[in-house]
Enzyme design. Structure first.
Site, PDB file in Angstrom:
ATOM      1  N   CYS A 111       0.897  -1.182   0.000  1.00  0.00           N
ATOM      2  CA  CYS A 111       0.000   0.000   0.000  1.00  0.00           C
ATOM      3  C   CYS A 111       0.923   1.216   0.000  1.00  0.00           C
ATOM      4  O   CYS A 111       1.160   1.829   1.039  1.00  0.00           O
ATOM      5  CB  CYS A 111      -0.885  -0.004   1.242  1.00  0.00           C
ATOM      6  N   ALA A 113       1.396   4.322  -1.991  1.00  0.00           N
ATOM      7  CA  ALA A 113       1.282   5.731  -2.369  1.00  0.00           C
ATOM      8  C   ALA A 113       0.991   6.609  -1.142  1.00  0.00           C
ATOM      9  O   ALA A 113       0.282   6.165  -0.226  1.00  0.00           O
ATOM     10  CB  ALA A 113       0.167   5.892  -3.396  1.00  0.00           C
ATOM     11  N   PRO A 114       1.549   7.834  -1.100  1.00  0.00           N
ATOM     12  CA  PRO A 114       2.314   8.531  -2.146  1.00  0.00           C
ATOM     13  C   PRO A 114       3.815   8.265  -2.157  1.00  0.00           C
ATOM     14  O   PRO A 114       4.547   8.976  -2.836  1.00  0.00           O
ATOM     15  CB  PRO A 114       2.031  10.004  -1.842  1.00  0.00           C
ATOM     16  N   GLY A 115       4.275   7.272  -1.409  1.00  0.00           N
ATOM     17  CA  GLY A 115       5.649   6.813  -1.608  1.00  0.00           C
ATOM     18  C   GLY A 115       6.669   7.296  -0.591  1.00  0.00           C
ATOM     19  O   GLY A 115       7.867   7.144  -0.827  1.00  0.00           O
ATOM     20  N   LYS A 117       7.419   5.958   2.290  1.00  0.00           N
ATOM     21  CA  LYS A 117       8.195   4.820   2.796  1.00  0.00           C
ATOM     22  C   LYS A 117       8.900   4.101   1.642  1.00  0.00           C
ATOM     23  O   LYS A 117      10.005   3.593   1.814  1.00  0.00           O
ATOM     24  CB  LYS A 117       7.278   3.883   3.588  1.00  0.00           C
ATOM     25  N   ASP A 135      -0.270   0.086  -5.197  1.00  0.00           N
ATOM     26  CA  ASP A 135      -1.368   0.809  -4.547  1.00  0.00           C
ATOM     27  C   ASP A 135      -2.627   0.605  -5.381  1.00  0.00           C
ATOM     28  O   ASP A 135      -2.571   0.533  -6.609  1.00  0.00           O
ATOM     29  CB  ASP A 135      -1.068   2.306  -4.424  1.00  0.00           C
ATOM     30  N   ASP A 178       1.571  -1.049   4.900  1.00  0.00           N
ATOM     31  CA  ASP A 178       1.247   0.232   5.551  1.00  0.00           C
ATOM     32  C   ASP A 178      -0.230   0.484   5.226  1.00  0.00           C
ATOM     33  O   ASP A 178      -0.567   1.180   4.277  1.00  0.00           O
ATOM     34  CB  ASP A 178       2.160   1.320   4.976  1.00  0.00           C
ATOM     35  N   CYS A 231      -1.483   4.312  11.141  1.00  0.00           N
ATOM     36  CA  CYS A 231      -1.382   5.559  11.924  1.00  0.00           C
ATOM     37  C   CYS A 231      -2.687   5.740  12.699  1.00  0.00           C
ATOM     38  O   CYS A 231      -3.335   6.772  12.614  1.00  0.00           O
ATOM     39  CB  CYS A 231      -1.050   6.754  11.046  1.00  0.00           C
TER      40      CYS A 231
HETATM   41  C1  LIG Z   1      -1.442   4.799   4.782  1.00  0.00           C
HETATM   42  S1  LIG Z   1      -1.568   5.029   3.068  1.00  0.00           S
HETATM   43  C2  LIG Z   1       0.026   4.532   2.511  1.00  0.00           C
HETATM   44  C3  LIG Z   1       1.103   5.565   2.708  1.00  0.00           C
HETATM   45  C4  LIG Z   1       2.412   5.179   2.048  1.00  0.00           C
HETATM   46  N1  LIG Z   1       2.874   3.888   2.476  1.00  0.00           N
HETATM   47  C5  LIG Z   1       3.485   6.215   2.283  1.00  0.00           C
HETATM   48  O1  LIG Z   1       4.331   6.017   3.175  1.00  0.00           O
HETATM   49  O2  LIG Z   1       3.493   7.217   1.570  1.00  0.00           O
HETATM   50  C6  LIG Z   1      -2.547   3.677   2.553  1.00  0.00           C
HETATM   51  C7  LIG Z   1      -2.617   3.489   1.074  1.00  0.00           C
HETATM   52  O3  LIG Z   1      -3.359   2.294   0.835  1.00  0.00           O
HETATM   53  C8  LIG Z   1      -4.006   2.440  -0.397  1.00  0.00           C
HETATM   54  N2  LIG Z   1      -5.054   1.408  -0.454  1.00  0.00           N
HETATM   55  C9  LIG Z   1      -6.326   1.459  -0.007  1.00  0.00           C
HETATM   56  N3  LIG Z   1      -6.933   0.275  -0.199  1.00  0.00           N
HETATM   57  C10 LIG Z   1      -6.017  -0.540  -0.776  1.00  0.00           C
HETATM   58  C11 LIG Z   1      -6.028  -1.895  -1.212  1.00  0.00           C
HETATM   59  N4  LIG Z   1      -7.111  -2.648  -1.079  1.00  0.00           N
HETATM   60  N5  LIG Z   1      -4.917  -2.400  -1.750  1.00  0.00           N
HETATM   61  C12 LIG Z   1      -3.793  -1.651  -1.895  1.00  0.00           C
HETATM   62  N6  LIG Z   1      -3.735  -0.356  -1.509  1.00  0.00           N
HETATM   63  C13 LIG Z   1      -4.816   0.180  -0.940  1.00  0.00           C
HETATM   64  C14 LIG Z   1      -4.493   3.874  -0.402  1.00  0.00           C
HETATM   65  O4  LIG Z   1      -4.689   4.322  -1.725  1.00  0.00           O
HETATM   66  C15 LIG Z   1      -3.325   4.585   0.305  1.00  0.00           C
HETATM   67  O5  LIG Z   1      -2.452   5.130  -0.645  1.00  0.00           O
END
Ligand SMILES: C[S@@+](CC[C@H](N)C(=O)[O-])C[C@H]1O[C@@H](n2cnc3c(N)ncnc32)[C@H](O)[C@@H]1O
Length: 302
Positions: A111, A113-115, A117, A135, A178, A231
């Site tokens: 998961c 985006a926006p990247g 990590k 993502d 994440d 978070c």
């Molecule tokens: C907490 S954010 C991730 C932040 C990212 N790891 C960072 O450090 O920038 C959670 C992400 O999960 C994505 N997401 C939501 N449902 C999802 C799914 N079923 N499978 C994969 N990604 C998903 C969202 O679009 C979002 O970008």
């Protein structure tokens, strides 16, 4: 203060020193910059920001993380445009440090985006090896791709699967889940008592989080490391999700191998629920203990 105490009242019993927690929510943490070591060095960024008059304190657990007091718009400085740093919450930056991907390894960020990590992991890998950054949302993937380009990263390919259905064709040495979450850890109040960074939860998040963590584990190579991060403070999105993994897979919950980070252990009880005793290895990060946003981390091995 009263607002935050009411808002987080369901957690009053599990958050140590709840009054201090509530008052921390009414202050803003210092801006945290993660120096992009693919482009420059922490000392160089430090010196340049000091010239602008900022007071900078390095984080005790990583030289590339700089805490800058009074910097409210980090994206506007010349050094940001040069890709010398990436603004990132201090607790968020712990994830890549704990997962510790090595140059040359295969890593999955389920998961991504926006990247933040993904890009941190890429710099720890010195831009060598391969990160698959997945993502579900293509618009958010576009932001990730922009960020990677801006930071000069080339060891990442992107995919756009629902993470719970990510193909089981390859196994990875390290997997980061994440997860999308209720985002309670980002709640802060400004001086006028307004709630900032509110994100409303959507759908059955614990169910999705369980599915994502199970799939993350199934994609892990033997002996590999999986990190689950959110978070939020909500045990239903944290310990209960890890518990479901422990019950359904031969997963081993591990102590988190990082020093000098103030945190509380994961819970072994919440309301009517009892969790595995090893849940104490998880980290709950609270803003009155580490001046950042709230976070939860669980380190798992196959
Ligand atoms: C907490 S954010 C991730 C932040 C990212 N790891 C960072 O450090 O920038 C959670 C992400 O999960 C994505 N997401 C939501 N449902 C999802 C799914 N079923 N499978 C994969 N990604 C998903 C969202 O679009 C979002 O970008």
């Amino acid at each position: 203060m009263r607002q935050s105490a009411e808002f987080f009242a369901p957690y009053a019993e599990i958050i140590p020193d709840f009054a201090a927690f509530c008052s921390a929510l009414h202050t803003l943490p210092p801006c945290c910059l993660r120096v992009n070591t693919l482009r420059t060095e922490a000392d160089i960024v430090r010196a340049r920001l000091a010239q602008y008059g900022y007071r900078i304190v390095p984080a005790p657990f990583a030289a590339e993380l700089l805490l800058v007091e009074g910097l409210t718009h980090p994206g506007t400085l010349r050094e940001a445009l040069l890709g010398y740093y990436h603004p990132q919450a201090l607790t968020s930056a712990l994830a890549a440090l704990i997962l510790a991907p090595q140059p040359g390894e295969g890593v999955l960020d389920l998961c991504a985006a926006p990247g933040s990590k993904t890009s941190h992991m890429a710099q720890l890998m010195r831009d060598q090896g391969l990160i698959v950054a997945n993502d579900r949302h293509d618009k958010r993937l576009a932001m990730l791709e922009y960020n990677l380009k801006h930071l000069g990263i080339s060891n990442v390919v992107t995919t756009c699967y629902a993470g719970q259905n990510f193909p089981l064709r390859h196994k990875f040495a390290r997997v980061l889940v994440d997860a999308p979450c209720s985002g309670e850890g980002n709640y802060r109040w400004d001086a006028r008592g307004r709630l900032l960074h509110y994100r409303r939860s959507q759908g059955d998040l614990p169910r999705l989080q369980r599915q994502l963590l199970l799939r993350g584990f199934d994609l892990l190579a033997a002996g590999g490391t999986l990190l689950y991060a959110t978070c939020t403070y909500n045990p239903a999105e944290n310990e209960a999700v890890v518990q479901a993994l422990l019950e359904q897979r031969p997963a081993s919950l591990q102590p988190i191998p990082l020093q000098k980070v103030p945190h509380a252990p994961g819970l072994q009880h919440w309301r009517t629920q009892t969790y595995d005793a090893r849940m104490e290895y998880c980290w709950r990060l609270y803003p009155h203990q580490l001046n950042s946003v709230g976070f939860f981390l669980a380190c798992i091995r196959a």
